[in-house]
Structure formats: structure tokens, C-alpha cells
Design a protein around this motif. Structure first.
Motif, PDB file in Angstrom:
ATOM      1  N   TYR A  53       0.842  -1.188   0.000  1.00 23.90           N
ATOM      2  CA  TYR A  53       0.000   0.000   0.000  1.00 23.90           C
ATOM      3  C   TYR A  53       0.883   1.246   0.000  1.00 23.90           C
ATOM      4  CZ  TYR A  53      -4.360  -2.415   1.187  1.00 23.90           C
ATOM      5  OH  TYR A  53      -5.479  -3.206   1.161  1.00 23.90           O
ATOM      6  N   SER A  54       0.423   2.291  -0.670  1.00 28.72           N
ATOM      7  CA  SER A  54       1.048   3.600  -0.478  1.00 28.72           C
ATOM      8  C   SER A  54       0.356   4.191   0.752  1.00 28.72           C
ATOM      9  CB  SER A  54       0.839   4.496  -1.697  1.00 28.72           C
ATOM     10  OG  SER A  54      -0.525   4.828  -1.855  1.00 28.72           O
ATOM     11  N   ILE A  55       1.033   5.107   1.420  1.00 26.31           N
ATOM     12  CA  ILE A  55       0.451   5.704   2.621  1.00 26.31           C
ATOM     13  C   ILE A  55       0.634   7.213   2.562  1.00 26.31           C
ATOM     14  CG2 ILE A  55       2.564   5.271   3.933  1.00 26.31           C
ATOM     15  CD1 ILE A  55       0.730   4.862   6.422  1.00 26.31           C
ATOM     16  N   MET A  56      -0.453   7.948   2.846  1.00 27.80           N
ATOM     17  CA  MET A  56      -0.407   9.410   2.831  1.00 27.80           C
ATOM     18  C   MET A  56      -1.018   9.951   4.118  1.00 27.80           C
ATOM     19  SD  MET A  56      -1.454  10.379  -1.087  1.00 27.80           S
ATOM     20  CE  MET A  56      -3.123   9.842  -0.827  1.00 27.80           C
ATOM     21  N   TRP A  57      -0.345  10.932   4.700  1.00 26.22           N
ATOM     22  CA  TRP A  57      -0.820  11.601   5.903  1.00 26.22           C
ATOM     23  C   TRP A  57      -1.394  12.949   5.506  1.00 26.22           C
ATOM     24  CZ3 TRP A  57      -2.332  11.438  10.703  1.00 26.22           C
ATOM     25  CH2 TRP A  57      -2.296  12.574  11.490  1.00 26.22           C
ATOM     26  N   ASP A  58      -2.592  13.277   5.995  1.00 25.52           N
ATOM     27  CA  ASP A  58      -3.202  14.588   5.774  1.00 25.52           C
ATOM     28  C   ASP A  58      -3.296  15.278   7.130  1.00 25.52           C
ATOM     29  OD1 ASP A  58      -4.816  16.818   5.325  1.00 25.52           O
ATOM     30  OD2 ASP A  58      -6.153  15.752   3.962  1.00 25.52           O
ATOM     31  N   MET A  67      -3.529   3.215  -0.045  1.00 26.67           N
ATOM     32  CA  MET A  67      -4.010   2.810  -1.369  1.00 26.67           C
ATOM     33  C   MET A  67      -3.213   1.612  -1.839  1.00 26.67           C
ATOM     34  SD  MET A  67      -4.789   6.431  -3.229  1.00 26.67           S
ATOM     35  CE  MET A  67      -5.501   5.604  -4.629  1.00 26.67           C
ATOM     36  N   TYR A  68      -3.920   0.543  -2.193  1.00 23.35           N
ATOM     37  CA  TYR A  68      -3.289  -0.690  -2.646  1.00 23.35           C
ATOM     38  C   TYR A  68      -2.621  -0.450  -3.997  1.00 23.35           C
ATOM     39  CZ  TYR A  68      -2.721  -5.505  -4.162  1.00 23.35           C
ATOM     40  OH  TYR A  68      -2.202  -6.685  -4.617  1.00 23.35           O
ATOM     41  N   MET A  69      -1.359  -0.848  -4.102  1.00 21.12           N
ATOM     42  CA  MET A  69      -0.580  -0.594  -5.309  1.00 21.12           C
ATOM     43  C   MET A  69      -0.596  -1.765  -6.299  1.00 21.12           C
ATOM     44  SD  MET A  69       0.174   2.441  -4.632  1.00 21.12           S
ATOM     45  CE  MET A  69       1.248   2.804  -5.999  1.00 21.12           C
ATOM     46  N   GLY A  70      -1.097  -2.913  -5.920  1.00 22.53           N
ATOM     47  CA  GLY A  70      -1.260  -4.022  -6.843  1.00 22.53           C
ATOM     48  C   GLY A  70      -0.041  -4.877  -7.085  1.00 22.53           C
ATOM     49  N   MET A  93      -5.066 -13.034  -4.845  1.00 18.26           N
ATOM     50  CA  MET A  93      -4.216 -12.400  -3.859  1.00 18.26           C
ATOM     51  C   MET A  93      -4.567 -10.931  -3.631  1.00 18.26           C
ATOM     52  SD  MET A  93      -2.289 -14.774  -2.771  1.00 18.26           S
ATOM     53  CE  MET A  93      -1.024 -13.895  -1.901  1.00 18.26           C
ATOM     54  N   MET A  94      -5.801 -10.565  -3.774  1.00 18.80           N
ATOM     55  CA  MET A  94      -6.215  -9.177  -3.597  1.00 18.80           C
ATOM     56  C   MET A  94      -6.677  -8.936  -2.160  1.00 18.80           C
ATOM     57  SD  MET A  94      -5.747  -7.736  -6.496  1.00 18.80           S
ATOM     58  CE  MET A  94      -6.715  -6.256  -6.391  1.00 18.80           C
ATOM     59  N   PRO A  95      -6.355  -7.751  -1.611  1.00 20.00           N
ATOM     60  CA  PRO A  95      -6.837  -7.427  -0.270  1.00 20.00           C
ATOM     61  C   PRO A  95      -8.317  -7.065  -0.312  1.00 20.00           C
ATOM     62  CG  PRO A  95      -5.703  -5.561  -1.199  1.00 20.00           C
ATOM     63  CD  PRO A  95      -5.553  -6.690  -2.187  1.00 20.00           C
ATOM     64  N   ALA A  96      -8.946  -7.062   0.846  1.00 18.58           N
ATOM     65  CA  ALA A  96     -10.365  -6.716   0.926  1.00 18.58           C
ATOM     66  C   ALA A  96     -10.594  -5.235   0.638  1.00 18.58           C
ATOM     67  CB  ALA A  96     -10.914  -7.080   2.300  1.00 18.58           C
ATOM     68  N   GLY A  97      -9.641  -4.379   1.005  1.00 20.36           N
ATOM     69  CA  GLY A  97      -9.787  -2.944   0.788  1.00 20.36           C
ATOM     70  C   GLY A  97      -8.687  -2.382  -0.078  1.00 20.36           C
ATOM     71  N   TYR A 139      -8.731  -5.900   6.243  1.00 24.83           N
ATOM     72  CA  TYR A 139      -8.794  -5.083   5.036  1.00 24.83           C
ATOM     73  C   TYR A 139      -7.509  -5.024   4.219  1.00 24.83           C
ATOM     74  CZ  TYR A 139     -12.927  -3.705   7.543  1.00 24.83           C
ATOM     75  OH  TYR A 139     -14.104  -3.731   8.225  1.00 24.83           O
ATOM     76  N   MET A 140      -6.347  -5.249   4.847  1.00 20.71           N
ATOM     77  CA  MET A 140      -5.092  -5.092   4.115  1.00 20.71           C
ATOM     78  C   MET A 140      -4.453  -6.405   3.679  1.00 20.71           C
ATOM     79  SD  MET A 140      -3.365  -1.981   6.261  1.00 20.71           S
ATOM     80  CE  MET A 140      -1.948  -1.799   5.170  1.00 20.71           C
ATOM     81  N   MET A 141      -4.615  -7.462   4.462  1.00 17.81           N
ATOM     82  CA  MET A 141      -4.013  -8.734   4.101  1.00 17.81           C
ATOM     83  C   MET A 141      -4.699  -9.289   2.851  1.00 17.81           C
ATOM     84  SD  MET A 141      -3.356 -10.582   7.763  1.00 17.81           S
ATOM     85  CE  MET A 141      -2.570 -12.025   7.084  1.00 17.81           C
ATOM     86  N   PRO A 142      -3.966  -9.987   2.009  1.00 18.53           N
ATOM     87  CA  PRO A 142      -4.593 -10.515   0.786  1.00 18.53           C
ATOM     88  C   PRO A 142      -5.677 -11.522   1.078  1.00 18.53           C
ATOM     89  CG  PRO A 142      -2.354 -11.338   1.028  1.00 18.53           C
ATOM     90  CD  PRO A 142      -2.565 -10.329   2.112  1.00 18.53           C
TER      91      PRO A 142
END
Length: 147
Positions: A53-58, A67-70, A93-97, A139-142
Motif C-alpha cells: 500500500y502507499s500511505i499518505m498523511w493529511d 491505497m493498494y498498489m497491486g 491475492m487481492m486485499p479486501a480494501g 482489510y489489508m491482508m490478501p
């Protein structure tokens, strides 16, 4: 002969999936965690890196967007191409979210545009964001299911 080749393809794909799953679980045990109000919280940056995943802080709304990068899907491309003829195991192998947004201090998160309630709030500890282990697992694990 054709049936044996098909069986070998299924076996290779199953072994690959299992090896990736178990390596992910072993690595998950090595992630940095903290305890807060009796809940185990996992460092989001480590989890994001582990599960592609990419990670962004706001800072304005104190939120973290993942955001899942695939990349997990790409590692199985060759096996998926073998399996497409058989229509048996595409995108296993796709994550839930694919997009997850969490707000520090809120029990509400968004997973692919749908609101979900958590048992504990994400927090900031020593400059890093942490969330409940259940967020990572759910949500993150495949997803390891068949279509």
C-alpha cells in the motif's frame, strides 16, 4: 496427459499462494505494535509496506489514506496466466480494501467508500500512526479465496 498438466498447474498455484500467505503471517509477527486500552495496535507504515500500500498523511484532518498498489497481483501474473485458460483462480491475492482512510481519534474508517466502525481509534505514538490489528487482518491482508 492433459489432466496431469492441469493438476500440476493447480498444485503450483496452491503452493505459491500458501508460501506467500505463510511468509506474510511470519512477517506480520515482526511488525511494531503498541498496547492501548488493552488493544494491540500495529504501525500503519510497516503494514502498508508489507502489503503493498502507499500511505499518505493529511495533517488538516489528521487522516491516513492507504491505497493498494497491486504488487501482490503482479507476483502471481505468470501463474495467473497459466490459470486463465482454466478460469479457476484469477485475482486470488487481492486485499479486501483497495483504499482505506482512517482518522486519528475516530472509530470510523472508510474502506473502498464504505464506512466501517472500529473497536478502537487509530492513534499517533512517537510520530507514527497505529491502528487496530483487525484493520490489517480484515482489510489489508490478501484475500485467499476462490472466485
Amino acid at each position: 496427459m492433459m489432466k496431469t498438466n492441469k493438476s500440476k498447474k493447480v498444485m503450483v498455484a496452491a503452493v505459491l499462494m500458501m508460501s506467500m500467505a505463510f511468509s506474510g503471517l511470519a512477517s506480520a509477527a515482526d511488525m511494531k505494535t503498541i498496547k492501548k486500552d488493552g488493544m494491540e495496535l500495529v504501525q500503519l507504515r510497516q503494514a502498508a509496506k508489507m502489503y503493498d500500500y502507499s500511505i499518505m498523511w493529511d495533517s488538516k484532518d489528521r487522516s491516513v489514506t492507504l491505497m493498494y498498489m497491486g504488487k501482490m497481483e503482479d507476483t502471481m501474473m505468470e501463474e495467473d496466466m497459466m490459470m486463465k485458460d482454466d478460469n479457476m483462480m484469477e485475482d486470488t491475492m487481492m486485499p479486501a480494501g483497495k483504499t482505506i482512510k482512517l482518522w486519528v481519534g475516530s472509530k470510523k474508517i472508510m474502506v473502498d467508500g464504505m464506512q466501517v466502525n472500529l473497536k478502537s481509534m487509530p492513534v499517533i505514538h512517537e510520530g507514527n500512526s497505529y491502528a487496530a490489528e483487525s484493520v490489517i487482518k480484515q482489510y489489508m491482508m490478501p484475500a485467499m479465496g476462490m472466485k
